[in-house]
Design a protein around this motif. Structure first.
Motif: not given
Length: 372
Positions: A288-290, A312-317, A320-321, A326-328
């Motif tokens: 996520i940080e990358d 965008a990464a969540i949208a293309d799968g 994982p959301e 969890s990160y937040r």
């Protein structure tokens, strides 16, 4: 390699401490205390103002009154190297000082005072034990990993009781699930019953000092007995309904392994609270940080901003959301804890709240056609 320490006008043979991790670097750190006639020792157990240490004279008990600072993160703990009175110095003997720690595993306490608690010191490997007798809690694993990375130790996730998953394909899926939340960390299925994975675990534990971490019923004491080659730690069965066990280990104990290395067994942790672990959280969620580094805006909140690489990464799968949630969550929790002791962080949080409040009011006014 020399392991003798000059104590006053005599030389103390510290070769017996090698099995406990003593080396030339520790000897150099201890030199000022050796000149005062003190003995080096490693803390194997702490109990109500006293501790047991292994020294060149053998196992001794000493009072910790001189190493009990107000900061709970600086109190003496299992794994510390310390300077202790020699035999004949008086009764009781005292621990006079602790050597600077190379690593320290700490968490927040469950008290409302928001204090940190030191669990183990000078640890090379953090063995996070997760039972396969119950459903995997990936969020809890992420918490343990954040604390482990923050401590400076190298994490290892052990999936204990692997014999309870007889299907090799099913076991491989479980390993893959954990690997997705543990980037850069080895995930090892282990069974003390069949011996699966124990050789690898012994090899890791033989490379320094390891601490066993996990919740009650995870199988830490059984693993400790397997590594020690004897029933040293008491073992109790976990409840069938939820896999939880009672605290079979009530204190943190430091034990020498027969194949080399040192093991610290800890009581089961009911709570895994973060303590100033922002860097550890970043390590756990490295992907996520990358991605965040590729966002159009450097202060992107990864919500609805244009050019956000994370959403965008969540949208293309590809992300994982659940990972972002969890990160937040861990970042917010860590920030709240730090804010309680850091006025600057409190001010930044208040400023952020005011900014978001102003943006919310502006958006509502625009929706209603109002102009301020």
């Amino acid at each position: 390699m020399s392991f003798s320490t000059t104590t006053g006008s005599t030389s103390t043979d510290t070769s017996s401490l090698r099995a406990y991790g003593w080396d030339d670097a520790w000897a150099a750190d201890f030199a000022p205390y050796a000149a005062q006639g003190l003995l080096p020792g490693r803390v194997v157990r702490v109990d109500r103002g006293q501790c047991d240490l292994v020294t060149p004279e053998g196992l001794v008990r000493a009072d910790t009154a001189f190493v009990t600072p107000h900061d709970p993160l600086r109190v003496i703990c299992t794994g510390d190297w310390a300077a202790v009175d020699p035999e004949g110095a008086g009764d009781p003997r005292y621990v006079r000082a602790c050597l600077p720690r190379r690593t320290a595993f700490a968490r927040s306490t469950s008290s409302k005072r928001s204090e940190g608690q030191i669990l183990a010191a000078n640890v090379d490997h953090a063995i996070i034990t997760v039972s396969l007798a119950v459903e995997l809690d990936l969020g809890r694993i992420e918490r343990f990993l954040a604390l482990a990375w923050e401590s400076g130790a190298q994490p290892l996730v052990v999936l204990s009781k692997a014999d309870l998953v007889p299907d090799p394909v099913g076991l491989s899926y479980l390993v893959e699930d954990v690997e997705t939340v543990a980037p850069g960390v080895q995930v090892l299925p282990v069974s003390s019953h069949t011996g699966e994975g124990l050789d690898v675990l012994r090899a890791v534990a033989g490379g320094g000092t390891s601490v066993l971490l996990g919740v009650s019923g995870a199988g830490k004491s059984t693993l400790a007995n397997s590594l020690l080659g004897a029933d040293v730690m008491d073992v109790q069965a976990a409840r069938d309904v939820d896999g939880k066990g009672r605290h079979t280990t009530t204190t943190r104990n430091l034990l020498v392994l027969p194949g080399g290395g040192v093991l610290i067994d800890t009581p089961g942790l009911r709570g895994v609270g973060l303590w100033d672990a922002e860097a550890g959280v970043g390590q756990v969620f490295a992907e996520i940080e990358d991605l965040a580094a590729e966002c159009r805006f450097h202060d992107c909140a990864h919500e609805s901003e244009p050019g956000c690489a994370v959403t965008a990464a969540i949208a293309d799968g590809s992300l994982p959301e659940r990972r972002l949630d969890s990160y937040r969550k861990l970042l917010r929790e860590n920030q709240r804890l730090v804010a309680k002791t850091d006025a600057r962080v409190r001010a930044e949080i208040l400023k952020d709240w005011k900014r978001k409040g102003a943006e919310g009011r502006a958006a509502l006014d625009a929706k209603r056609g109002r102009v301020r």
